[in-house]
Design a protein around this motif. Structure first.
Motif, PDB file in Angstrom:
ATOM      1  N   ASP A 262      -1.741  51.471  36.373  1.00  0.00           N
ATOM      2  CA  ASP A 262      -2.589  52.426  37.254  1.00  0.00           C
ATOM      3  C   ASP A 262      -1.592  53.226  37.907  1.00  0.00           C
ATOM      4  O   ASP A 262      -0.704  52.323  38.675  1.00  0.00           O
ATOM      5  CB  ASP A 262      -3.657  51.746  37.820  1.00  0.00           C
ATOM      6  CG  ASP A 262      -4.808  51.601  37.023  1.00  0.00           C
ATOM      7  OD1 ASP A 262      -4.951  52.140  35.970  1.00  0.00           O
ATOM      8  OD2 ASP A 262      -5.742  50.814  37.470  1.00  0.00           O
ATOM      9  N   THR A 263      -1.759  54.400  38.315  1.00  0.00           N
ATOM     10  CA  THR A 263      -0.761  55.038  39.244  1.00  0.00           C
ATOM     11  C   THR A 263      -1.502  55.673  40.355  1.00  0.00           C
ATOM     12  O   THR A 263      -2.674  56.045  40.100  1.00  0.00           O
ATOM     13  CB  THR A 263      -0.045  56.214  38.432  1.00  0.00           C
ATOM     14  OG1 THR A 263      -1.141  57.066  37.781  1.00  0.00           O
ATOM     15  CG2 THR A 263       0.585  55.706  37.348  1.00  0.00           C
ATOM     16  N   VAL A 264      -0.885  55.834  41.244  1.00  0.00           N
ATOM     17  CA  VAL A 264      -1.187  56.336  42.554  1.00  0.00           C
ATOM     18  C   VAL A 264      -0.167  57.324  43.108  1.00  0.00           C
ATOM     19  O   VAL A 264       0.858  57.339  43.229  1.00  0.00           O
ATOM     20  CB  VAL A 264      -1.497  55.262  43.841  1.00  0.00           C
ATOM     21  CG1 VAL A 264      -1.751  56.161  45.327  1.00  0.00           C
ATOM     22  CG2 VAL A 264      -2.405  54.330  43.334  1.00  0.00           C
ATOM     23  N   LEU A 265      -0.744  58.610  43.429  1.00  0.00           N
ATOM     24  CA  LEU A 265       0.205  59.928  43.885  1.00  0.00           C
ATOM     25  C   LEU A 265       0.102  59.657  45.521  1.00  0.00           C
ATOM     26  O   LEU A 265      -1.149  60.025  45.889  1.00  0.00           O
ATOM     27  CB  LEU A 265      -0.257  61.265  43.390  1.00  0.00           C
ATOM     28  CG  LEU A 265       0.607  62.381  44.158  1.00  0.00           C
ATOM     29  CD1 LEU A 265       2.030  62.099  43.710  1.00  0.00           C
ATOM     30  CD2 LEU A 265       0.035  63.410  43.705  1.00  0.00           C
ATOM     31  N   ALA A 266       1.362  59.462  46.268  1.00  0.00           N
ATOM     32  CA  ALA A 266       1.229  59.600  47.803  1.00  0.00           C
ATOM     33  C   ALA A 266       1.520  61.053  47.949  1.00  0.00           C
ATOM     34  O   ALA A 266       2.652  61.460  47.624  1.00  0.00           O
ATOM     35  CB  ALA A 266       1.981  58.497  48.313  1.00  0.00           C
ATOM     36  N   LEU A 267       0.715  61.700  48.892  1.00  0.00           N
ATOM     37  CA  LEU A 267       1.047  63.256  49.312  1.00  0.00           C
ATOM     38  C   LEU A 267       2.253  63.287  50.445  1.00  0.00           C
ATOM     39  O   LEU A 267       1.841  64.296  51.540  1.00  0.00           O
ATOM     40  CB  LEU A 267       0.033  63.757  49.357  1.00  0.00           C
ATOM     41  CG  LEU A 267      -1.035  63.800  48.287  1.00  0.00           C
ATOM     42  CD1 LEU A 267      -2.476  64.736  48.746  1.00  0.00           C
ATOM     43  CD2 LEU A 267      -0.361  64.586  47.069  1.00  0.00           C
ATOM     44  N   GLY A 287       1.571  67.442  30.040  1.00  0.00           N
ATOM     45  CA  GLY A 287       1.083  67.441  31.379  1.00  0.00           C
ATOM     46  C   GLY A 287       0.288  66.468  31.691  1.00  0.00           C
ATOM     47  O   GLY A 287       0.332  65.639  32.912  1.00  0.00           O
ATOM     48  N   ALA A 288      -0.662  66.011  30.542  1.00  0.00           N
ATOM     49  CA  ALA A 288      -1.776  64.893  30.652  1.00  0.00           C
ATOM     50  C   ALA A 288      -1.004  63.511  30.997  1.00  0.00           C
ATOM     51  O   ALA A 288      -1.721  62.815  31.612  1.00  0.00           O
ATOM     52  CB  ALA A 288      -2.515  64.753  29.438  1.00  0.00           C
ATOM     53  N   ALA A 289       0.250  63.321  30.774  1.00  0.00           N
ATOM     54  CA  ALA A 289       0.781  62.409  31.028  1.00  0.00           C
ATOM     55  C   ALA A 289       1.408  61.916  32.508  1.00  0.00           C
ATOM     56  O   ALA A 289       1.773  61.057  32.830  1.00  0.00           O
ATOM     57  CB  ALA A 289       1.898  62.039  29.916  1.00  0.00           C
ATOM     58  N   CYS A 290       1.107  63.188  33.217  1.00  0.00           N
ATOM     59  CA  CYS A 290       1.850  63.272  34.687  1.00  0.00           C
ATOM     60  C   CYS A 290       0.794  63.315  35.550  1.00  0.00           C
ATOM     61  O   CYS A 290       0.580  63.474  36.543  1.00  0.00           O
ATOM     62  CB  CYS A 290       2.669  64.563  34.786  1.00  0.00           C
ATOM     63  SG  CYS A 290       4.047  64.695  33.766  1.00  0.00           S
ATOM     64  N   VAL A 291      -0.560  63.001  35.103  1.00  0.00           N
ATOM     65  CA  VAL A 291      -1.865  62.891  35.925  1.00  0.00           C
ATOM     66  C   VAL A 291      -1.942  61.529  36.594  1.00  0.00           C
ATOM     67  O   VAL A 291      -2.104  60.432  35.853  1.00  0.00           O
ATOM     68  CB  VAL A 291      -2.901  63.518  35.081  1.00  0.00           C
ATOM     69  CG1 VAL A 291      -4.494  63.257  35.974  1.00  0.00           C
ATOM     70  CG2 VAL A 291      -3.021  64.672  34.555  1.00  0.00           C
ATOM     71  N   PRO A 292      -2.051  61.564  37.854  1.00  0.00           N
ATOM     72  CA  PRO A 292      -2.329  60.179  38.502  1.00  0.00           C
ATOM     73  C   PRO A 292      -3.586  59.516  38.405  1.00  0.00           C
ATOM     74  O   PRO A 292      -4.584  60.398  38.371  1.00  0.00           O
ATOM     75  CB  PRO A 292      -1.738  60.347  39.816  1.00  0.00           C
ATOM     76  CG  PRO A 292      -2.112  61.929  40.190  1.00  0.00           C
ATOM     77  CD  PRO A 292      -1.813  62.503  39.038  1.00  0.00           C
TER      78      PRO A 292
END
Length: 310
Positions: A262-267, A287-292
């Motif tokens: 699982d992935t979390v994007l910190a802004l 692009g779908a592979a880069c969606v957090p």
């Protein structure tokens, strides 16, 4: 949980949802630059988050493409910025993993020509990998008359702010041998700098050599899976119980997704929420592979859930 949420992506992590997610995870991977610090300043709350995760029995690793520092140098920075309980084995850098790859995977029988900075050389030395490339050039030397080492069996390209034409030319000569291994520490195209400026990253340097040598480099750092494989092989980490927290969609998030975590994007770093939503709403499968899976404003958003956890 990953399979249940990835069809949507970019979900805000708040309150009970965040607490429940952290409860299911035994391991947390953090990128460094843009996530737990920016330059020489820790992101507010990041030292406390790391300390609380460890107190809760979580494994914490720092997975960074920044190859300019050795692991010991990273430890000094962690300490200086207030991270009190980080140990060397927590740090998994592209420089360290490049050394491990050359020694244990490729088993290179010869020398490695390095374009890079201190972090790369130090990790190679500590792994027992013989290197060339740090020797000062003879004044006025050109590619027509400079010495080349006949025992070079691999070329490794990392971040090098002292890069010059002769270094590139030497590397190109070595790579004329199809049996000479070609590696890049990472593929980062650029790095943010203070006052809105940027500098070329390792990926742009490797791209120049790829063009000249008419070969593609094997990339060791994110989003390649090898860095995660180094952690799994040593610590037995379960991808299903692992969380990746990063600030760059095309490296950190793509890395996590390719490793099945699982992935979390910190802004607090490079990528924005608008970019993440653009990938989510695009029909482009790449692009779908880069969606957090999730988004937080900052890693400090973890603090309430960790303070409440028993």
């Amino acid at each position: 949980m990953a399979g249940a949420t990835r069809s949507l992506g970019c979900r805000r992590l708040l309150g009970t949802h965040l607490k429940n997610l952290l409860h299911t995870k035994h391991c947390v991977l953090f990128d460094c630059d843009g996530v737990i610090w920016n330059g020489d300043k820790a992101v507010a709350g990041a030292p406390e988050v790391v300390s609380l995760l460890k107190k809760r029995g979580k494994s914490v690793f720092f997975v960074t493409n920044n190859c300019t520092r050795s692991r010991d140098s990273y430890l000094s920075k962690f300490s200086r910025l207030g991270f009190c309980d980080v140990v060397q084995s927590d740090v998994v850098s592209s420089a360290y993993c490049s050394a491990i790859y050359l020694r244990d995977m490729a088993k290179v029988q010869g020398k490695v020509y390095v374009i890079g900075s201190d972090g790369v050389y130090t990790e190679l030395y500590e792994a027992g990998v013989p290197v060339v490339g740090r020797e000062p050039d003879v004044p006025g030397a050109t590619i027509y008359d400079c010495p080349l080492d006949s025992d070079v069996k691999a070329v490794l390209v990392g971040y090098d702010d002292k890069l010059n034409f002769l270094k590139l030319a030497k590397a190109c000569c070595y790579l004329r041998d199809p049996n000479c291994l070609f590696l890049a520490t990472d593929g980062d195209p650029w790095h943010p700098r203070p006052r809105g400026r940027v500098s070329p990253g390792s990926g742009s340097l490797a791209a120049a050599l790829e063009t000249a040598a008419e070969r593609k480099a094997t990339v060791i750092g994110k989003p390649s899976r090898f860095m995660f494989q180094c952690i799994v092989s040593r610590f037995g980490v379960d991808p299903a119980r692992t969380l990746m927290v990063g600030d760059r969609l095309e490296t950190d998030v793509l890395f996590g997704r390719s490793c099945g975590v699982d992935t979390v994007l910190a802004l607090t770093g490079v990528s924005t929420l608008q970019q993440a939503l653009g990938y989510r709403d695009s029909t482009d499968p790449q692009g779908a592979a880069c969606v957090p899976d999730y988004v937080v404003d900052t890693v400090a958003d973890f603090l309430p859930a960790l303070d409440e956890e028993r």
